[in-house]
Design a protein around this motif. Structure first.
Motif, PDB file in Angstrom:
ATOM      1  N   TRP A  73     -16.977 -20.005-100.293  1.00  0.00           N
ATOM      2  CA  TRP A  73     -16.552 -20.690 -99.373  1.00  0.00           C
ATOM      3  C   TRP A  73     -15.116 -20.942 -99.644  1.00  0.00           C
ATOM      4  O   TRP A  73     -13.891 -20.959 -98.920  1.00  0.00           O
TER       5      TRP A  73
ATOM      6  N   LEU B 289     -11.936 -16.564 -98.002  1.00  0.00           N
ATOM      7  CA  LEU B 289     -10.346 -17.100 -98.202  1.00  0.00           C
ATOM      8  C   LEU B 289      -9.031 -15.782 -98.691  1.00  0.00           C
ATOM      9  O   LEU B 289      -8.001 -16.356 -98.634  1.00  0.00           O
TER      10      LEU B 289
ATOM     11  N   GLN C  12      -9.064 -15.180-101.666  1.00  0.00           N
ATOM     12  CA  GLN C  12      -8.402 -16.043-102.480  1.00  0.00           C
ATOM     13  C   GLN C  12      -9.381 -14.867-104.709  1.00  0.00           C
ATOM     14  O   GLN C  12     -10.167 -14.971-103.807  1.00  0.00           O
TER      15      GLN C  12
ATOM     16  N   THR D  66     -10.044 -26.396 -96.451  1.00  0.00           N
ATOM     17  CA  THR D  66     -10.319 -25.602 -95.951  1.00  0.00           C
ATOM     18  C   THR D  66     -11.108 -24.607 -96.492  1.00  0.00           C
ATOM     19  O   THR D  66     -11.020 -23.431 -95.627  1.00  0.00           O
TER      20      THR D  66
ATOM     21  N   SER E 115     -13.047 -25.287 -93.271  1.00  0.00           N
ATOM     22  CA  SER E 115     -12.177 -24.206 -92.202  1.00  0.00           C
ATOM     23  C   SER E 115     -13.258 -23.165 -92.219  1.00  0.00           C
ATOM     24  O   SER E 115     -13.261 -22.403 -91.058  1.00  0.00           O
ATOM     25  N   SER E 116     -13.313 -22.069 -93.114  1.00  0.00           N
ATOM     26  CA  SER E 116     -13.880 -20.932 -93.310  1.00  0.00           C
ATOM     27  C   SER E 116     -15.593 -20.787 -93.046  1.00  0.00           C
ATOM     28  O   SER E 116     -15.476 -19.972 -92.309  1.00  0.00           O
TER      29      SER E 116
ATOM     30  N   TYR F  85      -3.707 -17.097 -98.467  1.00  0.00           N
ATOM     31  CA  TYR F  85      -5.302 -17.058 -97.345  1.00  0.00           C
ATOM     32  C   TYR F  85      -4.029 -17.584 -96.296  1.00  0.00           C
ATOM     33  O   TYR F  85      -4.771 -17.095 -94.980  1.00  0.00           O
ATOM     34  N   THR F  86      -2.906 -17.185 -96.245  1.00  0.00           N
ATOM     35  CA  THR F  86      -1.861 -16.902 -95.021  1.00  0.00           C
ATOM     36  C   THR F  86      -0.965 -16.030 -95.643  1.00  0.00           C
ATOM     37  O   THR F  86      -0.818 -16.364 -97.211  1.00  0.00           O
TER      38      THR F  86
ATOM     39  N   PHE G 170      -3.922 -17.615 -90.870  1.00  0.00           N
ATOM     40  CA  PHE G 170      -4.610 -16.940 -92.126  1.00  0.00           C
ATOM     41  C   PHE G 170      -4.864 -15.516 -91.589  1.00  0.00           C
ATOM     42  O   PHE G 170      -4.476 -14.587 -91.172  1.00  0.00           O
TER      43      PHE G 170
ATOM     44  N   MET H  30      -9.075 -12.739 -94.190  1.00  0.00           N
ATOM     45  CA  MET H  30     -10.396 -13.454 -94.297  1.00  0.00           C
ATOM     46  C   MET H  30     -10.852 -13.544 -93.065  1.00  0.00           C
ATOM     47  O   MET H  30     -12.123 -14.384 -92.855  1.00  0.00           O
TER      48      MET H  30
END
Ligand code: FB9
Length: 419
Positions: free
Chosen positions: A175, A180, A182, A247, A250-251, A334-335, A360, A364
């Motif tokens: 997570w 994300l 990554q 974040t 957020s995920s 992730y963005t 995002f 993702m």
């Protein structure tokens, strides 16, 4: 001095030799008083008077005897350091109406005993001092960080955001990173930057279907992406760590939102925020500790654009009292696009880096199962930096940690953010 000048006069050198240091003052005085004079022709000091009445001595005697002198004379004598003024304060102490051999402390409270034995009738009661400040109520005090956090919360709620649950300091790499998008070989994922747990070292509960889609997008891409084309390892994703950013929350929330949307069959836009502790294995210096409080805001809705992100961030920082913001392209795994945020801080009189932001990536959002046309704009900043600016603290160790002076906690002013 006059006495030292014989009637027939005396060469100056001889007179000085005869009268020494003290003679210098006397000579000047005698000259001024015209008791003696210089006979330049003869080169002698001559007497002008037979005898002098040493008024100074007389005055000094009078003073010594307790006599008074007029200010002018006193000033002259002071100048000649013949007298010095001393203030002698004398007090006339007489018995007061409440004179007593034993000091009886005035009563400050009317007690049950006084009522029972009637002594309240005769006892002396201490006057009520209505101006006394009274002792500060022993109460709790909010740490400045919590005051700034409260202000952030207020601003987010005013903007219609709901807070995400951030009570999981320990998170899985899945997570915190994989979800994300990554990549597993990203430098932030090694122990130099991240605190990995030894016990429990791994997590064993991940949503399998979703995890498979994450594995796939890392390895092969999809949703318009080529992916990272590497062998994605489950073991890597299972590693437990101290979350490096909120974040990670957020995920989880966005994946849950995707399932909710699927379950309820219709899309509902969402505005979420989080404010809580994150951990980074960074070199500690006067502005960085191994943990800080991250603030994150995100908006999930159909067709959101970069303009919406910029507008929302401007709204947010305007309420923080920094209406002038500008953006610098940046990179986050992730963005895309990503932007660093800078705001003009009137108090500091300069532009300050106040955070980071971006949209995002579909790599993702899509594996989560969010509708294709839903975009998520997000931004993040810290609580420590603004708190240090607002409370004038330039070493983060004075703000957070065992070195904090509790007096600062007890006396720090209210947090005036944004006004
Ligand atoms: O807070 C930061 N600066 C700041 C913020 C407010 C402020 O207000 C003052 C009252 C006047 C002053 C300063 N920063 C972010 C910027 C820098 O301090 C930076 O050097 C340090 N950053 C931290 C991370 O350090 C490793 C602050 C922290 C930070 C950075 C980025 C994010 C969150 C916290 C993020 C993000 C993000 C990006 C895209 C999508 C979702 C989240």
């Amino acid at each position: 001095m006059v006495a030292a000048v014989p009637a027939e006069g005396i060469p100056l050198k001889e007179l000085q030799a005869a009268t020494g240091e003290a003679g210098k003052v006397g000579f000047k005085q005698a000259m001024q008083q015209k008791w003696i004079a210089m006979d330049k022709a003869a080169g002698l000091v001559v007497r002008k008077v037979d005898s002098v009445e040493d008024t100074t001595q007389a005055v000094l005697r009078a003073i010594h005897g307790g006599g008074a002198v007029d200010d002018k004379t006193a000033a002259a004598l002071k100048k000649r350091k013949l007298v010095k003024q001393e203030v002698v304060r004398t007090y006339k102490v007489t018995k007061g109406p409440k004179f007593a051999l034993q000091l009886k402390k005035a009563a400050t409270d009317l007690t049950h005993d006084m009522l029972r034995d009637g002594s309240w009738r005769t006892d002396e009661f201490k006057q009520y001092n209505f101006n006394s400040l009274g002792i500060l109520p022993a109460g709790g005090h909010l740490h400045p960080l919590l005051k700034v956090r409260t202000q952030y919360r207020k601003i987010f709620v005013q903007m219609g955001f709901e807070e995400m649950p951030t009570n999981k300091y320990v998170e899985s790499s899945f997570w915190n990173f994989d979800a994300l998008f990554q990549p597993q070989q990203h430098p932030a994922r090694d122990a130099h930057d991240t605190f990995f747990l030894t016990n429990p070292a791994t997590c064993n509960e991940c949503p399998e279907e979703y995890l498979a889609r994450v594995k796939d997008v890392h390895e092969n891409g999809g949703y318009g992406s080529v992916g990272y084309r590497y062998m994605w390892k489950r073991s890597e994703a299972n590693k437990n760590l101290l979350r490096t950013h909120t974040t990670a929350v957020s995920s989880r929330m966005l994946e849950k939102l995707a399932r909710q949307t699927e379950a309820q069959g219709f899309w509902e836009p969402k505005r979420y925020f989080s404010v809580d502790r994150v951990f980074r294995n960074e070199t500690v210096d006067k502005t960085h500790l191994a943990e800080f409080h991250q603030v994150e805001g995100l908006v999930a809705d159909k067709g959101l654009t970069l303009g919406d992100l910029i507008g929302t961030i401007k709204q947010f920082f305007t309420r923080l009292g920094m209406p002038d913001v500008r953006f610098k392209p940046a990179y986050n795994p992730y963005t895309e696009p990503s932007m660093e945020i800078f705001a003009y801080h009137a108090g500091l009189g300069k532009w300050v880096e106040v955070g980071n932001s971006g949209m995002f990536r579909p790599e993702m959002l899509q594996p989560m199962g969010l509708p294709e046309d839903v975009n998520v704009i997000a931004w993040g900043l810290s609580v420590e930096r603004p708190t240090m600016v607002l409370y004038g603290i330039n070493n983060i160790r004075d703000l957070f940690g065992h070195k904090v002076d509790l007096q600062m906690i007890k006396t720090n002013p209210i947090c005036r953010l944004g006004f």
